[in-house]
Every structure is written in structure tokens, then in C-alpha cells.
Design a protein around this motif. Structure first.
Motif, PDB file in Angstrom:
ATOM      1  N   ALA A 202       0.831  -1.212   0.000  1.00  5.28           N
ATOM      2  CA  ALA A 202       0.000   0.000   0.000  1.00  5.28           C
ATOM      3  C   ALA A 202       0.862   1.257   0.000  1.00  5.28           C
ATOM      4  O   ALA A 202       0.514   2.261  -0.639  1.00  5.28           O
ATOM      5  CB  ALA A 202      -0.929  -0.007   1.213  1.00  5.28           C
ATOM      6  N   SER A 203       1.982   1.198   0.699  1.00  7.42           N
ATOM      7  CA  SER A 203       2.889   2.347   0.707  1.00  7.42           C
ATOM      8  C   SER A 203       3.443   2.608  -0.691  1.00  7.42           C
ATOM      9  O   SER A 203       3.544   3.759  -1.129  1.00  7.42           O
ATOM     10  CB  SER A 203       4.043   2.092   1.687  1.00  7.42           C
ATOM     11  OG  SER A 203       3.557   1.921   3.011  1.00  7.42           O
TER      12      SER A 203
ATOM     13  N   SER B 100       1.157   5.091  -7.387  1.00  5.70           N
ATOM     14  CA  SER B 100       0.637   4.427  -8.579  1.00  5.70           C
ATOM     15  C   SER B 100      -0.728   4.980  -8.943  1.00  5.70           C
ATOM     16  O   SER B 100      -1.514   5.393  -8.078  1.00  5.70           O
ATOM     17  CB  SER B 100       0.518   2.915  -8.337  1.00  5.70           C
ATOM     18  OG  SER B 100      -0.143   2.280  -9.404  1.00  5.70           O
ATOM     19  N   THR B 101      -1.030   4.980 -10.226  1.00 10.05           N
ATOM     20  CA  THR B 101      -2.353   5.377 -10.710  1.00 10.05           C
ATOM     21  C   THR B 101      -3.150   4.164 -11.205  1.00 10.05           C
ATOM     22  O   THR B 101      -4.192   4.309 -11.833  1.00 10.05           O
ATOM     23  CB  THR B 101      -2.217   6.381 -11.872  1.00 10.05           C
ATOM     24  OG1 THR B 101      -1.433   5.800 -12.918  1.00 10.05           O
ATOM     25  CG2 THR B 101      -1.567   7.665 -11.400  1.00 10.05           C
TER      26      THR B 101
ATOM     27  N   ALA C 263       6.023   1.715 -13.968  1.00  7.09           N
ATOM     28  CA  ALA C 263       6.092   1.205 -15.338  1.00  7.09           C
ATOM     29  C   ALA C 263       4.658   1.042 -15.813  1.00  7.09           C
ATOM     30  O   ALA C 263       3.918   0.199 -15.299  1.00  7.09           O
ATOM     31  CB  ALA C 263       6.821  -0.130 -15.385  1.00  7.09           C
ATOM     32  N   ALA C 264       4.262   1.866 -16.773  1.00  6.60           N
ATOM     33  CA  ALA C 264       2.856   1.933 -17.178  1.00  6.60           C
ATOM     34  C   ALA C 264       2.278   0.564 -17.477  1.00  6.60           C
ATOM     35  O   ALA C 264       2.864  -0.219 -18.231  1.00  6.60           O
ATOM     36  CB  ALA C 264       2.712   2.837 -18.392  1.00  6.60           C
ATOM     37  N   THR C 265       1.143   0.261 -16.879  1.00  8.46           N
ATOM     38  CA  THR C 265       0.341  -0.964 -17.009  1.00  8.46           C
ATOM     39  C   THR C 265       1.030  -2.204 -16.446  1.00  8.46           C
ATOM     40  O   THR C 265       0.440  -3.285 -16.450  1.00  8.46           O
ATOM     41  CB  THR C 265      -0.056  -1.258 -18.472  1.00  8.46           C
ATOM     42  OG1 THR C 265       1.085  -1.757 -19.189  1.00  8.46           O
ATOM     43  CG2 THR C 265      -0.623  -0.042 -19.164  1.00  8.46           C
ATOM     44  N   ASN C 266       2.255  -2.064 -15.944  1.00 11.33           N
ATOM     45  CA  ASN C 266       2.961  -3.232 -15.397  1.00 11.33           C
ATOM     46  C   ASN C 266       3.061  -3.221 -13.883  1.00 11.33           C
ATOM     47  O   ASN C 266       2.803  -4.229 -13.232  1.00 11.33           O
ATOM     48  CB  ASN C 266       4.374  -3.331 -15.991  1.00 11.33           C
ATOM     49  CG  ASN C 266       4.364  -3.894 -17.394  1.00 11.33           C
ATOM     50  OD1 ASN C 266       3.658  -4.857 -17.669  1.00 11.33           O
ATOM     51  ND2 ASN C 266       5.119  -3.272 -18.298  1.00 11.33           N
ATOM     52  N   GLY C 267       3.436  -2.103 -13.296  1.00 16.20           N
ATOM     53  CA  GLY C 267       3.559  -2.069 -11.857  1.00 16.20           C
ATOM     54  C   GLY C 267       4.301  -0.842 -11.377  1.00 16.20           C
ATOM     55  O   GLY C 267       4.681   0.043 -12.149  1.00 16.20           O
ATOM     56  N   VAL C 268       4.524  -0.779 -10.049  1.00 17.33           N
ATOM     57  CA  VAL C 268       5.191   0.350  -9.424  1.00 17.33           C
ATOM     58  C   VAL C 268       6.343  -0.163  -8.557  1.00 17.33           C
ATOM     59  O   VAL C 268       6.245  -1.232  -7.939  1.00 17.33           O
ATOM     60  CB  VAL C 268       4.198   1.181  -8.577  1.00 17.33           C
ATOM     61  CG1 VAL C 268       3.603   0.353  -7.440  1.00 17.33           C
ATOM     62  CG2 VAL C 268       4.854   2.434  -8.038  1.00 17.33           C
TER      63      VAL C 268
END
Length: 628
Positions: free
Chosen positions: A342-343, A348-349, A376-381
Motif C-alpha cells: 500500500a505504501s 501508482s495510478t 512502469a505503465a500498465t505493469n507495476g510500481v
């Protein structure tokens, strides 16, 4: 001042009747009785002629109302010289129509304000790379579009970028975002994710998926039987009884004046005024409770509901993913995995990020700041939190970073965010569409209060639909439906009247086909709101119970007010057959009856008593969902 001018323009007969009445009374008082009678007669006769034309048109459509009795009452009072009474009948008739129209207008005005937030324009990419904003109607096949984050896709198109996510919940009922790759078709009405995307138009707006649904809505509305107003149900018997009593009095007495003396007590003002007053009070009540109802006839149907159907996503559920399980890998604690994930998701969006953050906060976990974060767009944070490198993302993304990755088994309707900490697989966070805490209570209340049949009609997968249905006590489930399937099932559903509740574009046709279509309007699904008979603007299904309670209360008040008026009128007509009530006195007495029924009808302004909705604890709902 503007409101007053608008009223004068829309309902000129009401103020004109008042002015004529004042002038007639002034002339009569000044000793010009004949002139007063001529003016009143000409005015009332013109109104009668106008009313008769409208009455004939209604009769040709198979509709019988109270206009016949009103015309006879006006004619009889004029014939015996009671022109003041005839003016009062004109005022009551025109005023009742204005009052009823006002209630419907106010409801539709509030609804239109709600629906105006839907975008009607598109961003067109020209060959030189420049961007133009144009009306959706000007977009043609082959055009290039730019759809910004969180915007609605204006027409069916193919994705040009490598990958993107879209929310199709309003179209398909699927609550989780859908990932599209280059070349995939994106349906109009989908909501773009967090990145701007380029699309090539496949079909113009008028041929798109959205417009096909709109056409289905129009067909469903045309097929729906019109509602009959409460007062009109009493029109035929009251008219016949009144004319029979008046005719018998004339025949027995051998005096035409007796006919007028009886009929002046039969003016239909209690029916014309009492019901609109009561329903205006009911509409005011529903508006205060966060439900916009399109007119008194709809509110009347709320009071008669006998069967109901619900969409799933966004209706019985909230339409957004919520955390239902934390599956920590060996060597990690659930609380630590959730807190670190969560942190990281603070930066992330992604569509699942809100649910993960909310779950951590609900469990009292303190979110930690990151010294570095990147998405990383659509992959993760990826985030560095207190020296730990935390990565949250898709399975393939985490698999490439950790040697001990394990893919979790998911049920239909579930999604997972995988977590890696310092290069080790830490576990997965399982999310699913969150069930509204009030859904079970709403279904239970309806079943306990006379709604005989309750069903779910959804386009979502059957396992997910049955899991939600089991959690809230719905035993009849129809899943994996297309919009046309929903319309067919709703039209066949009995007993009637039948109520349908939904929120998405795909629900619009069935909302139009139902006796009462109710849209969950908090998310602003335009097609659903336009097709619906009522819109719940507060984000709570419990408002549906409020609308039904208010509808029943209003219907009971209106019916009682009408019955009071009819009983008093018939009783006075029987007395008038003896000749003891002169026409003038009868007109004044009838106005007292009108006042009594109107005062009773104002009871609809009071909230209904008893039978309020209970609540279902969130923890209990979550437990049922996990076990389902």
C-alpha cells in the motif's frame, strides 16, 4: 421574475382565469351583472371548446379522463347562470394540469443537470500531428483519435499503442479493468485508464456500440405500455354516477335547474387537484432522499411494485475492486506485505491501487513514505521504502524479478496484485468487486414487504454472479446476458409492475423496457440515466427502499384524498336532488370539499412512518463473499 414570466407563458389560462374572475366580480358588484355574465360565458365557452378538442384527441388514442365531467359541469353552471362557479371549475382544471406538469418538469430539470456532464466531443489527430477538438458526430471511419486519461472513448476504434487499460463496466458489467493490446477493438463508452492513448476509428459514432444500445433503448421505450394516472382510474365510474344522479334529479323534479344544482357538486376538482398535490409532495420527499423521479405516474408505480431485477456491477456491488485476501509467501507477514504494498501504491495510478491503499488504512496500518518511486505503465510500481525495494504489479512483471514467484489461483471476478520485496516473492493481494454493505438488507426488505419475485440480470460471468447472489439472498440468477437478453427477460418477468435497477450503458435498454427503470446515477452513466424512470444520485442502494416507501405512502394518501372527495361529493349530490342546496351554495360547499381533499393530500409532504431499512455489517458481507 423570470420564473413568473415562464409560468405565464407556459400556462396562460391560469392567470387569465384569475383576471377574468376579478373583472367579473367587479362588474357584478358594480351592478353590471349582465355584462359580467356575458364576459364569463364567452370565456368559459372558449375554454370548453379548447378542452373538447383535446378530449376528442385523447379519446381517439383510447384515453378517457375527467375532461368530460368538467365540460358538462361548466356547461350546466353556465346554463343556469352560475358563471362564477363555472370560472372556478376552469381555474381548478387548468391549475391541476399546471401543478402536475410542474412536478414532472422539476424532476426532469434535476435529472438533465445530472446527465449534462457526459462529454460530447472528441480529440482528433491530424496528419501533421496537430490536435483538434470536434463534435463526436464529425468523427469518421479511419480518423485518428487521442483519448486522454479517464475520458470516455467516443466511438468504436482500434488501439494503436502497444498496451492500454479500459474500464468497460458500464458496457459489459465487468468491474475490473480490461487490458488491450495494439490492434484490439475498443468499444465506444469504455473509459480510458491512466495514460493517453491513440485510436483509429473503425465506425462513425452513429454506428458504434454505444449508439446500437441507444437504438435498443428507443425500441424498448416504444414497446412499453403507458402508465395510467391514478385520477383517471376513477374518471369513468365517477362521471357515470354523477350524470346518473343529476339526470335522475332533473327527471324527478322536472326542472333543468336541478340538474345543474346536483352537477355543480360533482365537479372533479378533488380528483384533478388532490392527486397532483400528493404526488408533488412525494416527489419532494424522494428528491430530498437522493432519488430523482420522472413524474407522479412513476412514483405511483413505485407504490405498486411486485417484482424486481438487479444488475450486479455498480448496483449490488460498488463497481470498484476491494481487497478480499492477503496471501503472504513463506517468511513474510500479511500485515507487512499489505503495508509495504500500500505504501508503494501511493505512487501508482493503477486501478487496483485505491483498493489496496483503502484496505491498509481500514486495518490501521500506517503508510510509509518512499525515498524513490517509479511506475512502469500498465505493469507495476517500484518504491524504496525504509531501505526495502518494494515492487507491486502484474504476474509477468514480478516473475521476471523474483526466482521464487508463484502464480495464485483466482476465481472468476478476482484480480491479483503481486508483491516482491528486495528481490524475493512476498505474496499476492487478491481483489474483487466490493459488495455494497446495504445490498442484502435491501433485498431482504423488499421480500418482506410484498415484492414477490427478485432476480439478478447481469452480463458478468455466472460463477461471479452466483457468488454475489448467494451473499445477499437472491436465488434467481441470469448471467452472461447481452442487452437484448435482459430486455427479453424483463418483458417476460411477472408479476407486474416490474422494477429494474442498473447503472451501465448496457443496462439502458432494460431500464427503458421495465415498468420502472432505476439508474444508479452516482457514476454518471448517461444512457442509463436517460432511459431510466428514476435516478438514484446518492451512492447507496438503500435509497431504493426510500423511493418504494415514499411511493406507497404517497399512493395511499392520494387514493384516500380522492375517495374522501368522491364520497363527500356523491353524498352532497344525493342531498342536492331534494332541492335544498341552491346552485350558489353548492358551488361554495364544493370548494370546501376541494379544500378538505387538498389539505389531506398535503400529508404526502410528511415522511412515511415505519418499515425502515436495516443494515448488514460490512464484516459479515466480506465473510460471506470469501466463503462464496
Amino acid at each position: 421574475m423570470t420564473t413568473a414570466l415562464r409560468f405565464l407563458k407556459r400556462y396562460p389560462v391560469v392567470p387569465l382565469t384569475v383576471l377574468v374572475g376579478i373583472g367579473v366580480l367587479a362588474l357584478h358588484t358594480a351592478g353590471f351583472a349582465f355584462a359580467a355574465q356575458v364576459i364569463a360565458t364567452v370565456f368559459v365557452a372558449a375554454f370548453m371548446l379548447w378542452t373538447i378538442v383535446g378530449m376528442v384527441r385523447s379519446l381517439l388514442k383510447g384515453q378517457f379522463g375527467l375532461d368530460i365531467l368538467a365540460v358538462v359541469a361548466m356547461g350546466a353552471t353556465l346554463a343556469v347562470g352560475e358563471y362564477v362557479a363555472s370560472l372556478i371549475v376552469v381555474l381548478m382544471l387548468s391549475g391541476g394540469e399546471a401543478l402536475e406538469d410542474f412536478a414532472s418538469y422539476r424532476a426532469r430539470r434535476d435529472l438533465n443537470a445530472l446527465l449534462e456532464r457526459s462529454p460530447q466531443r472528441a480529440h482528433l489527430l491530424d496528419a501533421d500531428g496537430s490536435l483538434r477538438e470536434v463534435p463526436v458526430e464529425q468523427v469518421g471511419e479511419g480518423d485518428l483519435l487521442l483519448v486522454r486519461p479517464s475520458e470516455i472513448v467516443p466511438t468504436d476504434a482500434a488501439l494503436l499503442d502497444d498496451v492500454a487499460e479500459f474500464d468497460e463496466s458500464s458496457l459489459t458489467g465487468e468491474s475490473l479493468p480490461v487490458t488491450k493490446s495494439a490492434g484490439d477493438e475498443v468499444m465506444s463508452g469504455s473509459v480510458n485508464g491512466d495514460d493517453a492513448v491513440r485510436l483509429r476509428v473503425l465506425r462513425p459514432a452513429e454506428q458504434s456500440q454505444y449508439q446500437q444500445i441507444v437504438k435498443l433503448v428507443a425500441a424498448a421505450e416504444d414497446a412499453k405500455a403507458p402508465m395510467v394516472r391514478l385520477a383517471d382510474r376513477y374518471a369513468v365510474p365517477f362521471t357515470i354516477v354523477s350524470l346518473v344522479i343529476a339526470g335522475a334529479a332533473w327527471a324527478i323534479a322536472g326542472d333543468a335547474a336541478r340538474f345543474a344544482e346536483v352537477l355543480v357538486l360533482a365537479t372533479p376538482c378533488p380528483l384533478l387537484i388532490a392527486a397532483p398535490v400528493a404526488f408533488l409532495g412525494g416527489l419532494s420527499q424522494t428528491s430530498r432522499r437522493g432519488v430523482i423521479v420522472k413524474g407522479g405516474a412513476v412514483l405511483e408505480q413505485f407504490g405498486r411494485i411486485r417484482s424486481a431485477a438487479f444488475d450486479k456491477t455498480g448496483t449490488l456491488t460498488r463497481g470498484r475492486p476491494a481487497l478480499i485476501d492477503v496471501r503472504a509467501a513463506s517468511g513474510f507477514e500479511e500485515a507487512d506485505v499489505l503495508r509495504d504494498a500500500a505504501s508503494a501504491e501511493q505512487y501508482s495510478t493503477h486501478a487496483l491501487a485505491d483498493g489496496i491503499r483503502a484496505a491498509a488504512e481500514e486495518r490501521g496500518l500506517t503508510l510509509l513514505p518512499a525515498s524513490h518511486a517509479a511506475e512502469a505503465a500498465t505493469n507495476g510500481v517500484t518504491a524504496v521504502i525504509e531501505g526495502r525495494t518494494v515492487v507491486v504489479g502484474k504476474p509477468a512483471y514480478i516473475d521476471a524479478l523474483t526466482p521464487d514467484f508463484v502464480r495464485e489461483e483466482l476465481r472468476s471476478g478476482e484480480a491479483a496484485a503481486y508483491v516482491a520485496i528486495d528481490g524475493r516473492y512476498a505474496g499476492a493481494l487478491i481483489l474483487a468487486d466490493e459488495l455494497r454493505s446495504e445490498s442484502g438488507a435491501v433485498v431482504g426488505w423488499m421480500r418482506e414487504h410484498g415484492v414477490e419475485r427478485i432476480a439478478m440480470l447481469t452480463g458478468d460471468a455466472r460463477p461471479t454472479a452466483e457468488s454475489v447472489a448467494a451473499a445477499i439472498g437472491v436465488t434467481e440468477v441470469h448471467a452472461e446476458l447481452l442487452p437484448a437478453d435482459k430486455v427479453r427477460l424483463a418483458s417476460e418477468m411477472a408479476p407486474r409492475p416490474m422494477l429494474m435497477v442498473g447503472d451501465g450503458v448496457n443496462d439502458a435498454p432494460v431500464l427503458a423496457a421495465a415498468d420502472i427503470g432505476v439508474a444508479m446515477g452516482a457514476k454518471g452513466a448517461t444512457a442509463a440515466g436517460e432511459a431510466a424512470d428514476a435516478v438514484i444520485v446518492a451512492d447507496s442502494l438503500s435509497r431504493l427502499v426510500d423511493a418504494i416507501r415514499i411511493g406507497r405512502h404517497t399512493l395511499a394518501v392520494a387514493t384516500t384524498a380522492i375517495v374522501i372527495g368522491i364520497v363527500l361529493s356523491i353524498g352532497l349530490m344525493l342531498v342536492a336532488t331534494t332541492g335544498v342546496i341552491p346552485a350558489v351554495a353548492g358551488a361554495l360547499i364544493q370548494e370546501a370539499v376541494d379544500l378538505a381533499t387538498i389539505l389531506y393530500a398535503l400529508r404526502a409532504l410528511r415522511p412515511p412512518k415505519g418499515s425502515e431499512l436495516g443494515t448488514v455489517p460490512s464484516a459479515q458481507v466480506a465473510s460471506v463473499m470469501r466463503s462464496g
